[in-house]
Design a protein around this motif. Structure first.
Motif, PDB file in Angstrom:
ATOM      1  N   VAL A 160      41.143  44.635  44.490  1.00  0.00           N
ATOM      2  CA  VAL A 160      42.401  44.283  43.839  1.00  0.00           C
ATOM      3  C   VAL A 160      42.224  44.069  42.341  1.00  0.00           C
ATOM      4  O   VAL A 160      41.121  43.804  41.864  1.00  0.00           O
ATOM      5  N   LYS A 161      43.340  44.214  41.624  1.00  0.00           N
ATOM      6  CA  LYS A 161      43.434  43.851  40.209  1.00  0.00           C
ATOM      7  C   LYS A 161      44.225  42.550  40.142  1.00  0.00           C
ATOM      8  O   LYS A 161      45.157  42.348  40.927  1.00  0.00           O
ATOM      9  N   LEU A 162      43.868  41.700  39.205  1.00  0.00           N
ATOM     10  CA  LEU A 162      44.539  40.417  39.033  1.00  0.00           C
ATOM     11  C   LEU A 162      45.141  40.333  37.642  1.00  0.00           C
ATOM     12  O   LEU A 162      44.544  40.800  36.671  1.00  0.00           O
ATOM     13  N   LYS A 163      46.319  39.719  37.572  1.00  0.00           N
ATOM     14  CA  LYS A 163      46.986  39.529  36.291  1.00  0.00           C
ATOM     15  C   LYS A 163      47.664  38.167  36.311  1.00  0.00           C
ATOM     16  O   LYS A 163      48.433  37.874  37.223  1.00  0.00           O
ATOM     17  N   ALA A 164      47.334  37.339  35.336  1.00  0.00           N
ATOM     18  CA  ALA A 164      47.975  36.028  35.210  1.00  0.00           C
ATOM     19  C   ALA A 164      48.705  35.988  33.871  1.00  0.00           C
ATOM     20  O   ALA A 164      48.140  36.351  32.836  1.00  0.00           O
ATOM     21  N   ARG A 165      49.947  35.548  33.901  1.00  0.00           N
ATOM     22  CA  ARG A 165      50.755  35.445  32.693  1.00  0.00           C
ATOM     23  C   ARG A 165      51.488  34.114  32.729  1.00  0.00           C
ATOM     24  O   ARG A 165      51.853  33.626  33.799  1.00  0.00           O
ATOM     25  N   GLY A 166      51.734  33.547  31.561  1.00  0.00           N
ATOM     26  CA  GLY A 166      52.460  32.290  31.530  1.00  0.00           C
ATOM     27  C   GLY A 166      52.700  31.818  30.118  1.00  0.00           C
ATOM     28  O   GLY A 166      52.287  32.456  29.154  1.00  0.00           O
ATOM     29  N   SER A 200      45.643  36.631  31.256  1.00  0.00           N
ATOM     30  CA  SER A 200      44.317  36.834  31.847  1.00  0.00           C
ATOM     31  C   SER A 200      44.371  38.054  32.761  1.00  0.00           C
ATOM     32  O   SER A 200      45.387  38.320  33.399  1.00  0.00           O
ATOM     33  N   ASN A 201      43.265  38.789  32.827  1.00  0.00           N
ATOM     34  CA  ASN A 201      43.154  39.958  33.683  1.00  0.00           C
ATOM     35  C   ASN A 201      41.816  39.923  34.389  1.00  0.00           C
ATOM     36  O   ASN A 201      40.828  39.415  33.843  1.00  0.00           O
ATOM     37  N   GLY A 202      41.781  40.485  35.606  1.00  0.00           N
ATOM     38  CA  GLY A 202      40.534  40.499  36.343  1.00  0.00           C
ATOM     39  C   GLY A 202      40.561  41.442  37.519  1.00  0.00           C
ATOM     40  O   GLY A 202      41.517  42.194  37.724  1.00  0.00           O
ATOM     41  N   THR A 203      39.492  41.378  38.295  1.00  0.00           N
ATOM     42  CA  THR A 203      39.349  42.197  39.497  1.00  0.00           C
ATOM     43  C   THR A 203      38.788  41.323  40.609  1.00  0.00           C
ATOM     44  O   THR A 203      38.189  40.284  40.357  1.00  0.00           O
TER      45      THR A 203
END
Length: 146
Positions: free
Chosen positions: A62-68, A46-49
């Motif tokens: 900010v930039k957001l990055k979720a990995r799993g 997932s990616n976001g701001t």
């Protein structure tokens, strides 16, 4: 399932759902508003701001990055997410990679809540959005300066 396992599972999930009371050495309260979207098929991405605003007047885009990874499948978007951080001394302490674990199930309109941690800093996330997802994932949630 054994009788002793149910209280243990409830205690563990309650502990994960409650914001941590650890203090990173300051008294500045910060809140983040964000949008994030992503997909998962065993691997979750997932990616976001977002924007972080603090009680001392500091703010940051900010930039957001979720990995799993885990047993997951789905596609979802959180449009009006909010996050509350534990107290810090400076907004820069909020940048970095947080550990996350989640279980999700949703279809069409969904809501989500999660707590992630990075050392003594914790972040309680919540939001509503759309999509569908099902599964369990363990991974990371990263906040970077935009």
């Amino acid at each position: 399932m054994r009788k002793w396992m149910i209280p243990a599972i409830l205690a563990a999930t309650t502990a994960l759902a409650m914001p941590m009371t650890a203090n990173a050495g300051g008294n500045v309260k910060c809140r983040m508003t964000f949008k994030i979207s992503g997909w998962s098929v065993f691997y979750k991405e997932s990616n976001g701001t977002g924007t972080i605003k603090c009680s001392n007047g500091q703010s940051m885009s900010v930039k957001l990055k979720a990995r799993g990874g885990g047993l997951t499948v789905g596609k979802s978007t959180i449009d009006n997410g909010q996050g509350d951080f534990s107290s810090v001394s400076n907004i820069k302490e909020l940048l970095g990679t947080y550990a996350s674990a989640e279980a999700q199930a949703g279809a069409v309109k969904s809501a989500k809540a999660q707590v992630v941690t990075k050392g003594e800093v914790s972040l309680s996330l919540s939001g509503t959005g759309s999509g569908w997802d099902l599964g369990v994932a363990i991974g990371s949630f990263e906040i970077m300066r935009k």
